[in-house]
Design a protein around this motif. Structure first.
Motif, PDB file in Angstrom:
ATOM      1  N   ALA A  27       0.842  -1.210   0.000  1.00 37.61           N
ATOM      2  CA  ALA A  27       0.000   0.000   0.000  1.00 37.61           C
ATOM      3  C   ALA A  27       0.872   1.254   0.000  1.00 37.61           C
ATOM      4  CB  ALA A  27      -0.927  -0.010   1.213  1.00 37.61           C
ATOM      5  N   ASN A  28       2.017   1.162   0.662  1.00 35.08           N
ATOM      6  CA  ASN A  28       2.885   2.341   0.772  1.00 35.08           C
ATOM      7  C   ASN A  28       3.737   2.602  -0.475  1.00 35.08           C
ATOM      8  OD1 ASN A  28       1.863   2.761   3.306  1.00 35.08           O
ATOM      9  ND2 ASN A  28       3.481   1.582   4.326  1.00 35.08           N
ATOM     10  N   THR A  29       3.584   1.779  -1.519  1.00 36.58           N
ATOM     11  CA  THR A  29       4.377   2.031  -2.736  1.00 36.58           C
ATOM     12  C   THR A  29       3.797   3.180  -3.567  1.00 36.58           C
ATOM     13  OG1 THR A  29       3.170   0.386  -4.055  1.00 36.58           O
ATOM     14  CG2 THR A  29       5.217  -0.357  -2.986  1.00 36.58           C
ATOM     15  N   ILE A  30       2.570   3.598  -3.265  1.00 33.25           N
ATOM     16  CA  ILE A  30       1.992   4.690  -4.061  1.00 33.25           C
ATOM     17  C   ILE A  30       1.315   5.722  -3.146  1.00 33.25           C
ATOM     18  CG2 ILE A  30      -0.181   3.421  -4.535  1.00 33.25           C
ATOM     19  CD1 ILE A  30      -0.044   4.833  -7.374  1.00 33.25           C
ATOM     20  N   THR A  31       1.544   6.993  -3.460  1.00 36.32           N
ATOM     21  CA  THR A  31       0.901   8.077  -2.694  1.00 36.32           C
ATOM     22  C   THR A  31      -0.228   8.668  -3.544  1.00 36.32           C
ATOM     23  OG1 THR A  31       2.299   9.783  -3.649  1.00 36.32           O
ATOM     24  CG2 THR A  31       3.136   8.693  -1.662  1.00 36.32           C
ATOM     25  N   ALA A  32      -1.057   9.480  -2.888  1.00 40.25           N
ATOM     26  CA  ALA A  32      -2.148  10.147  -3.614  1.00 40.25           C
ATOM     27  C   ALA A  32      -1.569  11.049  -4.707  1.00 40.25           C
ATOM     28  CB  ALA A  32      -3.000  10.942  -2.639  1.00 40.25           C
TER      29      ALA A  32
ATOM     30  N   ALA B 226      -9.358   7.694  -2.251  1.00 35.12           N
ATOM     31  CA  ALA B 226     -10.134   8.910  -2.525  1.00 35.12           C
ATOM     32  C   ALA B 226      -9.875   9.455  -3.933  1.00 35.12           C
ATOM     33  CB  ALA B 226      -9.809   9.975  -1.476  1.00 35.12           C
ATOM     34  N   GLU B 227      -8.761   9.071  -4.549  1.00 38.34           N
ATOM     35  CA  GLU B 227      -8.423   9.517  -5.915  1.00 38.34           C
ATOM     36  C   GLU B 227      -8.854   8.501  -6.971  1.00 38.34           C
ATOM     37  OE1 GLU B 227      -7.002  12.323  -7.002  1.00 38.34           O
ATOM     38  OE2 GLU B 227      -6.743  13.190  -5.002  1.00 38.34           O
ATOM     39  N   SER B 228      -9.543   7.432  -6.541  1.00 40.32           N
ATOM     40  CA  SER B 228      -9.825   6.311  -7.449  1.00 40.32           C
ATOM     41  C   SER B 228     -11.273   6.299  -7.926  1.00 40.32           C
ATOM     42  CB  SER B 228      -9.550   4.985  -6.717  1.00 40.32           C
ATOM     43  OG  SER B 228      -8.266   5.018  -6.131  1.00 40.32           O
TER      44      SER B 228
ATOM     45  N   PHE C 146      -4.184   0.839 -13.194  1.00 38.13           N
ATOM     46  CA  PHE C 146      -4.354  -0.176 -12.153  1.00 38.13           C
ATOM     47  C   PHE C 146      -3.215  -0.044 -11.147  1.00 38.13           C
ATOM     48  CE2 PHE C 146      -4.162  -4.255 -10.105  1.00 38.13           C
ATOM     49  CZ  PHE C 146      -5.490  -4.627  -9.980  1.00 38.13           C
ATOM     50  N   VAL C 147      -3.558   0.227  -9.878  1.00 34.78           N
ATOM     51  CA  VAL C 147      -2.522   0.407  -8.848  1.00 34.78           C
ATOM     52  C   VAL C 147      -2.871  -0.397  -7.601  1.00 34.78           C
ATOM     53  CG1 VAL C 147      -2.051   2.749  -9.681  1.00 34.78           C
ATOM     54  CG2 VAL C 147      -3.609   2.449  -7.778  1.00 34.78           C
ATOM     55  N   PRO C 148      -1.893  -0.735  -6.724  1.00 37.76           N
ATOM     56  CA  PRO C 148      -0.457  -0.597  -6.933  1.00 37.76           C
ATOM     57  C   PRO C 148       0.239  -1.930  -7.223  1.00 37.76           C
ATOM     58  CG  PRO C 148      -0.877  -0.750  -4.574  1.00 37.76           C
ATOM     59  CD  PRO C 148      -2.195  -1.001  -5.300  1.00 37.76           C
ATOM     60  N   ASP C 149      -0.512  -3.046  -7.360  1.00 35.12           N
ATOM     61  CA  ASP C 149       0.159  -4.346  -7.436  1.00 35.12           C
ATOM     62  C   ASP C 149       0.367  -4.805  -8.880  1.00 35.12           C
ATOM     63  OD1 ASP C 149       0.512  -7.011  -5.376  1.00 35.12           O
ATOM     64  OD2 ASP C 149       0.416  -7.357  -7.530  1.00 35.12           O
ATOM     65  N   ARG C 150       1.622  -4.888  -9.294  1.00 35.83           N
ATOM     66  CA  ARG C 150       1.915  -5.245 -10.689  1.00 35.83           C
ATOM     67  C   ARG C 150       1.538  -6.705 -10.999  1.00 35.83           C
ATOM     68  NH1 ARG C 150       8.435  -4.984  -9.836  1.00 35.83           N
ATOM     69  NH2 ARG C 150       8.743  -7.073  -9.003  1.00 35.83           N
ATOM     70  N   ASN C 151       1.595  -7.571  -9.996  1.00 36.37           N
ATOM     71  CA  ASN C 151       1.297  -8.978 -10.258  1.00 36.37           C
ATOM     72  C   ASN C 151      -0.211  -9.205 -10.412  1.00 36.37           C
ATOM     73  OD1 ASN C 151       4.072  -9.770 -10.095  1.00 36.37           O
ATOM     74  ND2 ASN C 151       3.901  -9.499  -7.876  1.00 36.37           N
ATOM     75  N   LEU C 152      -0.984  -8.574  -9.532  1.00 34.44           N
ATOM     76  CA  LEU C 152      -2.442  -8.642  -9.676  1.00 34.44           C
ATOM     77  C   LEU C 152      -2.845  -7.987 -11.002  1.00 34.44           C
ATOM     78  CD1 LEU C 152      -5.174  -9.432  -8.371  1.00 34.44           C
ATOM     79  CD2 LEU C 152      -5.208  -7.170  -7.305  1.00 34.44           C
TER      80      LEU C 152
ATOM     81  N   LEU D 193      -0.634   9.106  -7.755  1.00 33.07           N
ATOM     82  CA  LEU D 193      -1.818   8.746  -8.542  1.00 33.07           C
ATOM     83  C   LEU D 193      -2.367   9.965  -9.296  1.00 33.07           C
ATOM     84  CD1 LEU D 193      -3.830   6.678  -9.495  1.00 33.07           C
ATOM     85  CD2 LEU D 193      -5.046   6.843  -7.323  1.00 33.07           C
ATOM     86  N   ARG D 194      -2.349  11.135  -8.640  1.00 35.25           N
ATOM     87  CA  ARG D 194      -2.806  12.351  -9.337  1.00 35.25           C
ATOM     88  C   ARG D 194      -1.943  12.602 -10.581  1.00 35.25           C
ATOM     89  NH1 ARG D 194      -4.268  14.221  -4.028  1.00 35.25           N
ATOM     90  NH2 ARG D 194      -2.161  14.967  -3.626  1.00 35.25           N
ATOM     91  N   ASP D 195      -0.621  12.376 -10.449  1.00 34.03           N
ATOM     92  CA  ASP D 195       0.288  12.561 -11.589  1.00 34.03           C
ATOM     93  C   ASP D 195      -0.069  11.608 -12.737  1.00 34.03           C
ATOM     94  OD1 ASP D 195       1.556  14.462 -10.090  1.00 34.03           O
ATOM     95  OD2 ASP D 195       3.293  13.207  -9.561  1.00 34.03           O
ATOM     96  N   LEU D 196      -0.373  10.360 -12.380  1.00 37.91           N
ATOM     97  CA  LEU D 196      -0.745   9.367 -13.402  1.00 37.91           C
ATOM     98  C   LEU D 196      -2.036   9.767 -14.107  1.00 37.91           C
ATOM     99  CD1 LEU D 196      -0.407   5.668 -12.125  1.00 37.91           C
ATOM    100  CD2 LEU D 196       0.602   6.676 -14.158  1.00 37.91           C
ATOM    101  N   LYS D 197      -3.000  10.245 -13.307  1.00 38.86           N
ATOM    102  CA  LYS D 197      -4.290  10.669 -13.870  1.00 38.86           C
ATOM    103  C   LYS D 197      -4.106  11.845 -14.820  1.00 38.86           C
ATOM    104  CE  LYS D 197      -7.524  11.133 -10.639  1.00 38.86           C
ATOM    105  NZ  LYS D 197      -8.226  11.138  -9.326  1.00 38.86           N
ATOM    106  N   GLU D 198      -3.173  12.705 -14.490  1.00 38.73           N
ATOM    107  CA  GLU D 198      -2.870  13.870 -15.318  1.00 38.73           C
ATOM    108  C   GLU D 198      -2.277  13.413 -16.660  1.00 38.73           C
ATOM    109  OE1 GLU D 198      -3.794  16.859 -14.509  1.00 38.73           O
ATOM    110  OE2 GLU D 198      -2.821  17.689 -16.317  1.00 38.73           O
TER     111      GLU D 198
END
Ligand code: 13P
Length: 298
Positions: free
Chosen positions: A85-90, A117-119, A142-148, A93-98
């Motif tokens: 869970a700690n591999t990604i911050t809000a 809250a950003e999802s 899709f965040v944050p688990d690359r295997n899932l 995610l905002r940067d990715l959405k941008e």
């Protein structure tokens, strides 16, 4: 006795104890309900008791707080976090959405409340493919688990998946060669793994499922022996619920140090002191609730 004291105090506080399938066996034994992330979220949203003692990792207690804002959520050890869970911050995610403005965000439940809250949608390992499949848009963050994420992209065609590079360190320690070696020794065993495992492990599995999905599969399946690729705590219920079957842990290193931080002593202490508590601030909670409700309505 510790167990008796916990039961007494639980009654006095009008509390329910919820435990994840990876908890220590003595914690699972004392819990009113043990389950996977999806089951625990559903239960938390419907409890009648005033207090929930959440035995799991921090994002799970947060999810309970989002779904049950009028309840007191006791969390026996504030240090029991989730490195995935700690591999990604809000902000990440905002940067990715941008960057991908037309994409829909599906976040695994193993995220902080701020990321939720950003999802647009939350998913768990039990319903990730279903959630992605139901979304009409083509492009999915899709965040944050690359295997899932890999597992979902194999199951759901016609989607363009932008997958965050996070992983669970505990599942990462399960190596394909561990499983291949065990399979050579136990040729009659089926390989059953969690989708947080490395993709090389997913590729050789007979079955991929959430923790409760693994429990269900092993109960209903007619085989007698299984190599289990997930956190060690799941073997407690697998063995208890299937006395005639044999379960082999894929790697002795598959132990989550955070899940194991919750002990009976800490549960008693938290019920005595009514702290520590997890409470998601209302502004975040309101935003994080929507994508969880979208998931629960599917
Ligand atoms: P489940 O939802 O499958 O129980 O998994 C939760 C988790 O955190 C796995 O590492």
């Amino acid at each position: 006795m510790l167990q008796e004291k916990i039961k007494e105090l639980k009654k006095k506080r009008n509390a329910i104890i919820l435990a994840h399938n990876y908890q220590l066996s003595e914690v699972q034994e004392i819990a009113d309900f043990t389950g996977d992330s999806l089951e625990l979220a559903r239960i938390a949203s419907n409890v009648k008791e005033d207090v929930i003692v959440f035995c799991g990792v921090h994002f799970m207690a947060e999810t309970a707080s989002i779904l049950a804002p009028n309840k007191i959520i006791l969390f026996p050890d504030m240090n029991a976090g989730c490195p995935l869970a700690n591999t990604i911050t809000a902000q990440d995610l905002r940067d990715l959405k941008e960057k991908y403005k037309d994409a829909i965000v599906v976040s695994y439940v193993n995220t902080t409340a701020e990321v939720k809250a950003e999802s647009d949608y939350i998913c768990t390992s039990a319903n990730a493919a279903l959630v992605v499949e139901k979304i009409p848009e083509k492009r999915i963050i899709f965040v944050p688990d690359r295997n899932l994420g890999y597992y979902v992209s194999k199951k759901v065609k016609n989607k363009e998946m932008i997958i965050w590079d996070g992983f669970c360190p505990t599942h990462q320690r399960i190596l394909p060669q561990d499983i291949i070696r065990l399979k050579e020794e136990h040729k009659d065993a089926k390989i059953v793994v969690h989708p947080e495992c490395r993709k090389e492990v997913l590729d050789i599995a007979d079955e991929i499922a959430s923790t409760s999905g693994i429990l269900r599969f092993c109960k209903e399946d007619t085989n007698k022996k299984y190599i289990i690729g997930t956190e060690a705590g799941l073997l407690y219920r697998l063995r208890k619920e299937n006395p005639g079957k044999e379960f082999i842990l894929a790697s002795p290193l598959a132990v989550c140090p955070n899940m194991k931080k919750i002990t009976l002593e800490k549960i008693l202490c938290t019920l005595e002191n009514m702290e520590p508590q997890v409470k998601v601030p209302e502004t975040i909670r309101e935003k994080a609730l929507k994508p969880i409700e979208r998931m629960l309505s599917l």
